[in-house]
Scaffold this motif. Structure first.
Motif, mmCIF file in Angstrom:
data_model
loop_
_atom_site.group_PDB
_atom_site.id
_atom_site.type_symbol
_atom_site.label_atom_id
_atom_site.label_comp_id
_atom_site.label_asym_id
_atom_site.label_seq_id
_atom_site.Cartn_x
_atom_site.Cartn_y
_atom_site.Cartn_z
ATOM 1 N N MET A 206 38.714 83.925 46.121
ATOM 2 C CA MET A 206 37.557 83.842 45.228
ATOM 3 C C MET A 206 37.457 82.435 44.604
ATOM 4 S SD MET A 206 36.960 86.276 41.921
ATOM 5 C CE MET A 206 35.651 86.003 40.739
ATOM 6 N N LEU A 207 36.382 81.726 44.947
ATOM 7 C CA LEU A 207 36.104 80.405 44.357
ATOM 8 C C LEU A 207 34.761 80.561 43.656
ATOM 9 C CD1 LEU A 207 37.066 78.240 47.488
ATOM 10 C CD2 LEU A 207 38.480 78.693 45.473
ATOM 11 N N PRO A 208 34.765 80.886 42.360
ATOM 12 C CA PRO A 208 33.568 81.439 41.736
ATOM 13 C C PRO A 208 32.511 80.425 41.314
ATOM 14 C CG PRO A 208 35.367 81.412 40.182
ATOM 15 C CD PRO A 208 35.919 80.876 41.454
ATOM 16 N N SER A 209 32.783 79.114 41.390
ATOM 17 C CA SER A 209 31.733 78.173 40.963
ATOM 18 C C SER A 209 31.743 76.940 41.858
ATOM 19 C CB SER A 209 31.983 77.735 39.508
ATOM 20 O OG SER A 209 33.122 76.885 39.461
ATOM 21 N N VAL A 210 30.603 76.283 41.880
ATOM 22 C CA VAL A 210 30.470 75.052 42.667
ATOM 23 C C VAL A 210 31.519 74.041 42.212
ATOM 24 C CG1 VAL A 210 28.942 73.081 43.142
ATOM 25 C CG2 VAL A 210 28.016 75.413 43.115
ATOM 26 N N GLY A 211 31.707 73.945 40.889
ATOM 27 C CA GLY A 211 32.668 72.990 40.340
ATOM 28 C C GLY A 211 34.079 73.250 40.868
ATOM 29 N N ILE A 212 34.458 74.522 40.955
ATOM 30 C CA ILE A 212 35.815 74.854 41.426
ATOM 31 C C ILE A 212 35.956 74.522 42.912
ATOM 32 C CG2 ILE A 212 37.373 76.805 41.881
ATOM 33 C CD1 ILE A 212 36.651 77.877 39.090
ATOM 34 N N VAL A 213 34.915 74.792 43.699
ATOM 35 C CA VAL A 213 34.975 74.454 45.134
ATOM 36 C C VAL A 213 35.115 72.938 45.301
ATOM 37 C CG1 VAL A 213 33.821 74.618 47.387
ATOM 38 C CG2 VAL A 213 33.517 76.447 45.707
ATOM 39 N N LYS A 214 34.333 72.189 44.539
ATOM 40 C CA LYS A 214 34.383 70.719 44.647
ATOM 41 C C LYS A 214 35.750 70.186 44.202
ATOM 42 C CE LYS A 214 29.461 69.513 44.317
ATOM 43 N NZ LYS A 214 29.344 68.734 45.552
ATOM 44 N N THR A 215 36.259 70.748 43.115
ATOM 45 C CA THR A 215 37.586 70.350 42.627
ATOM 46 C C THR A 215 38.640 70.571 43.707
ATOM 47 O OG1 THR A 215 36.968 70.955 40.388
ATOM 48 C CG2 THR A 215 39.328 70.830 40.844
ATOM 49 N N LEU A 216 38.559 71.730 44.354
ATOM 50 C CA LEU A 216 39.532 72.052 45.402
ATOM 51 C C LEU A 216 39.444 71.037 46.549
ATOM 52 C CD1 LEU A 216 41.602 73.960 46.758
ATOM 53 C CD2 LEU A 216 39.660 75.188 47.733
ATOM 54 N N CYS A 217 38.213 70.780 47.015
ATOM 55 C CA CYS A 217 38.043 69.862 48.155
ATOM 56 C C CYS A 217 38.588 68.471 47.803
ATOM 57 C CB CYS A 217 36.573 69.766 48.564
ATOM 58 S SG CYS A 217 35.948 71.322 49.223
ATOM 59 N N ARG A 218 38.285 68.034 46.580
ATOM 60 C CA ARG A 218 38.743 66.713 46.148
ATOM 61 C C ARG A 218 40.280 66.668 46.118
ATOM 62 N NH1 ARG A 218 38.153 66.564 40.825
ATOM 63 N NH2 ARG A 218 36.026 67.365 40.997
ATOM 64 N N THR A 219 40.887 67.705 45.557
ATOM 65 C CA THR A 219 42.355 67.720 45.444
ATOM 66 C C THR A 219 43.018 67.783 46.827
ATOM 67 O OG1 THR A 219 41.974 68.986 43.436
ATOM 68 C CG2 THR A 219 44.254 68.747 44.137
ATOM 69 N N LEU A 220 42.369 68.523 47.742
ATOM 70 C CA LEU A 220 42.958 68.624 49.089
ATOM 71 C C LEU A 220 42.892 67.291 49.835
ATOM 72 C CD1 LEU A 220 41.812 72.140 50.333
ATOM 73 C CD2 LEU A 220 44.135 71.393 49.777
ATOM 74 N N ARG A 221 41.849 66.491 49.527
ATOM 75 C CA ARG A 221 41.795 65.162 50.153
ATOM 76 C C ARG A 221 42.912 64.277 49.610
ATOM 77 N NH1 ARG A 221 36.137 66.366 50.604
ATOM 78 N NH2 ARG A 221 35.748 65.814 48.432
ATOM 79 N N GLU A 222 43.238 64.498 48.330
ATOM 80 C CA GLU A 222 44.295 63.701 47.719
ATOM 81 C C GLU A 222 45.689 64.168 48.170
ATOM 82 O OE1 GLU A 222 45.678 62.508 43.187
ATOM 83 O OE2 GLU A 222 43.757 63.532 43.476
ATOM 84 N N TYR A 223 45.844 65.478 48.347
ATOM 85 C CA TYR A 223 47.139 66.045 48.765
ATOM 86 C C TYR A 223 46.938 66.864 50.037
ATOM 87 C CZ TYR A 223 48.491 65.014 43.927
ATOM 88 O OH TYR A 223 48.757 64.395 42.745
ATOM 89 N N PRO A 224 46.860 66.211 51.192
ATOM 90 C CA PRO A 224 46.585 66.964 52.426
ATOM 91 C C PRO A 224 47.729 67.925 52.755
ATOM 92 C CG PRO A 224 46.492 64.576 52.790
ATOM 93 C CD PRO A 224 47.070 64.778 51.442
ATOM 94 N N VAL A 225 47.367 69.058 53.336
ATOM 95 C CA VAL A 225 48.374 70.030 53.767
ATOM 96 C C VAL A 225 48.227 70.243 55.271
ATOM 97 C CG1 VAL A 225 48.600 71.207 51.556
ATOM 98 C CG2 VAL A 225 46.822 71.940 53.169
ATOM 99 N N HIS A 226 49.153 71.002 55.830
ATOM 100 C CA HIS A 226 49.153 71.206 57.287
ATOM 101 C C HIS A 226 47.924 71.987 57.745
ATOM 102 C CE1 HIS A 226 50.682 72.027 61.278
ATOM 103 N NE2 HIS A 226 50.486 73.325 61.064
ATOM 104 N N ALA A 227 47.528 72.996 56.974
ATOM 105 C CA ALA A 227 46.372 73.798 57.404
ATOM 106 C C ALA A 227 45.672 74.430 56.203
ATOM 107 C CB ALA A 227 46.811 74.884 58.374
ATOM 108 N N LEU A 228 44.388 74.708 56.395
ATOM 109 C CA LEU A 228 43.579 75.338 55.349
ATOM 110 C C LEU A 228 42.931 76.601 55.912
ATOM 111 C CD1 LEU A 228 42.125 75.315 52.556
ATOM 112 C CD2 LEU A 228 40.348 73.895 53.629
ATOM 113 N N VAL A 229 43.213 77.730 55.250
ATOM 114 C CA VAL A 229 42.632 79.022 55.635
ATOM 115 C C VAL A 229 41.627 79.404 54.559
ATOM 116 C CG1 VAL A 229 43.126 81.488 55.994
ATOM 117 C CG2 VAL A 229 44.747 79.751 56.816
ATOM 118 N N VAL A 230 40.369 79.557 54.928
ATOM 119 C CA VAL A 230 39.331 79.854 53.943
ATOM 120 C C VAL A 230 38.804 81.282 54.136
ATOM 121 C CG1 VAL A 230 36.999 79.281 53.146
ATOM 122 C CG2 VAL A 230 38.622 77.450 53.673
#
Ligand SMILES: Nc1ncnc2c1ncn2[C@@H]1O[C@H](COP(=O)(O)OP(=O)(O)O)[C@@H](O)[C@H]1O
Ligand SMILES: Cc1ncc(COP(=O)(O)O)c(N)n1
Ligand SMILES: [Mg+2]
Length: 511
Positions: free
Chosen positions: A94-118
């Motif tokens: 559950m990603l309930p707001s646009v702001g939270i989705v954007k925050t997540l995407c930004r943080t993942l660009r900063e800290y890349p992981v092996h895989a992302l399951v959405v």
């Protein structure tokens, strides 16, 4: 996504625990959301950290309320975990707001992981909205292109495709292809809600091939949280290093097995109950009818079967066990060195039914596999069999493990290894074991004094000498284990009864 800092799952030489970070909402009823993710990851054997995006007041009836976590606090949680904890796979719910989705995407660009399951959670099974249509464009533009797999259910796939109608497996294939165009590497369209479908059908598309994954539809009300659990299980398998197709297949089988296992459970009064992820733990502890912990006084009259003796006297192993129990045996060990595995397993199951009926524990000699297969109460292992610590890992904390020991050092090791008792001998010479060094009453006494575990004496013991054995009078000597004196005789029950009387007469130990 990119590989993190030059290291991939396969070239990381340290022993690393596979780690899934779930970024999702809390479900107070614990059927879905963060709680389902934790349980699914635990069941699949990976570590799971949690970034909570929203709190929901939710039960088996529906969602009564929801409160979003402030965006900057979601960012702070993400940073805390990702900057420190070597996350392999991020799984989103559950990603309930646009702001939270954007925050997540930004943080993942900063800290890349092996895989992302959405898992593009939007509507709960109960029909309540968990993330509104306002997030759709950010999902499409930012999150989906970063994903290694997305796992929409029918309603979510339809919402992402501007309300496209999804009613058949062919529709699901078309939807998977269109969603793949939005950028995720793989698309799994879940058909749990496919109308009129006998099977639970999911479609996996990787841009080249379609895979139609079918499993029998389990008839149960307890399907709340299946989507979250499936996505977490996929993330778990990917974190272990499996390719996507294998991960999806294993995850789907896990959900199906857990649904089947928990189809009858009743939690809550609403239409959508949670299921039970931790079936593996339960199948050992709950289904086991022997619920008492190990009682050392069970070692009092310990009957050990011998296939050759049974053959000689023309009786089945089941008859032998029944007679020994009728005569007063307080624990049984099946020692079938020559039996074919299939026959041994069948006999063990039959003996177990009798033992359970009488509250007598049943142990299997040496064969940990047979003990697991028939859910026996434990095993007895020798010095050259599987080490007790390995048997303990395989059998779990509740089963009984005994170890044959001749020396104080072996007794100490048995204790270190997590055994419950030791068998010490041969006390007297015996013909059931060739070239067996006897320890005598003195050796028995030395081992008993040193042992931190209860002891049962074994080897050449019978009606004539049982009393002498018990009279060494060390408090942890709890009884005698007997083979020939019971089973190499015409009437097992009579001989067991006689021995029982002698032991009672020795007035040591307890019944
Ligand atoms: N009754 C069922 N029996 C077996 N598998 C099921 C059942 N219901 C759902 N599934 C499976 O559980 C997973 C979750 O699917 P679904 O229920 O459609 O997702 P969501 O929970 O997101 O709505 C899918 O793999 C689906 O096939
Ligand atoms: C916090 C939260 N996250 C996800 C779901 C979806 O789960 P389901 O589709 O099984 O109802 C849910 N109900 N609650
Ligand atoms: Mg779902």
């Amino acid at each position: 996504m990119q590989e993190k800092g030059g290291s991939t799952l396969s070239d990381d030489s340290r022993t690393k625990t596979p780690h899934v970070l779930t970024v999702a909402g809390s479900d107070s009823g614990a059927g879905a959301g963060i709680q389902a993710d934790l349980k699914a990851c635990a069941a699949r054997g990976v570590y799971c950290s949690t970034v909570i995006t929203a709190l929901t007041a939710q039960n088996t009836i529906g969602v009564q309320g929801a409160s979003n976590v402030p965006e900057d606090f979601v960012a702070q949680q993400l940073k805390s975990v990702l900057s420190d904890m070597q996350v392999d796979v991020v799984k989103t719910g559950m990603l309930p707001s646009v702001g939270i989705v954007k925050t997540l995407c930004r943080t993942l660009r900063e800290y890349p992981v092996h895989a992302l399951v959405v898992d593009p959670v939007m509507v709960s099974t109960s029909g309540d909205v968990l993330a509104g249509p306002s997030i759709l464009s950010t999902f499409r533009e930012e999150l989906l292109p970063m994903a290694d797999i997305i796992t929409p259910n029918l309603k979510e796939a339809s919402a992402l495709l501007n309300g496209m109608q999804l009613e058949t497996v062919d529709d699901m294939r078309s939807a998977a292809r269109l969603l793949h165009n939005m950028g995720p590497k793989n698309v799994l369209v879940k058909g749990g809600d496919l109308p009129d479908s006998l099977d639970a059908v999911d479609i996996l598309y990787n841009g080249h091939n379609f895979y139609e994954l079918r499993s029998p539809r389990i008839r149960t009300r307890n399907t709340h949280g299946t989507g979250c659990s499936l996505a977490s299980s996929i993330a778990a398998e990917v974190a272990k290093g499996y390719p996507m197709l294998s991960a999806v297949k294993v995850a789907k089988r896990f959900v199906e097995t857990a649904l089947d296992y928990s189809k009858e459970i009743v939690i809550g009064n609403g239409p959508q109950g949670p299921f039970d992820h931790l079936l593996r733990l339960k199948s050992h502890s709950q289904d086991c009818h022997r619920q008492q912990p190990f009682d050392p006084s069970d070692l009092f009259l310990y009957a050990v079967t011998d296939s050759r003796m049974n053959k000689r006297w023309g009786r089945s192993i089941v008859d032998a066990v029944k007679a020994a129990i009728d005569g007063g045996a307080t624990i049984i060990q099946l020692r079938e060195k020559d039996a074919e595995t299939k026959d041994f397993l069948e006999s063990a199951k039959a003996c177990l039914r009798i033992c359970r009926l009488h509250g007598v524990p049943l142990l299997i000699n040496d064969r940990v596999d047979v003990a697991i297969a028939c859910d026996a109460d434990g095993v007895h292992v020798g010095q050259s069999d599987m080490p007790a610590c390995v048997a303990r890992t395989l059998l779990g904390p509740e089963k009984i493990i005994g170890v044959s020991c001749k020396t104080p050092e072996q007794a100490e090791q048995a204790w270190v290894d997590g055994a419950d008792y030791i068998g010490c001998g041969g006390v007297y010479p015996t013909n059931t074991k060739e070239n067996n060094i006897t320890v005598g009453l003195n050796g028995l006494k030395t081992v008993c004094m040193a042992s931190k575990l209860p002891v049962v004496a074994i080897g050449g013991i019978g009606v004539s000498n049982a009393r002498a054995v018990m009279e060494i009078r060390t408090p942890n000597l709890k009884g005698v284990a007997v083979v020939s004196a019971l089973f190499d005789r015409e009437c097992v029950q009579t001989e067991t009864r006689k021995l029982h009387e002698v032991l009672l007469g020795s007035n040591i130990g307890s019944t």
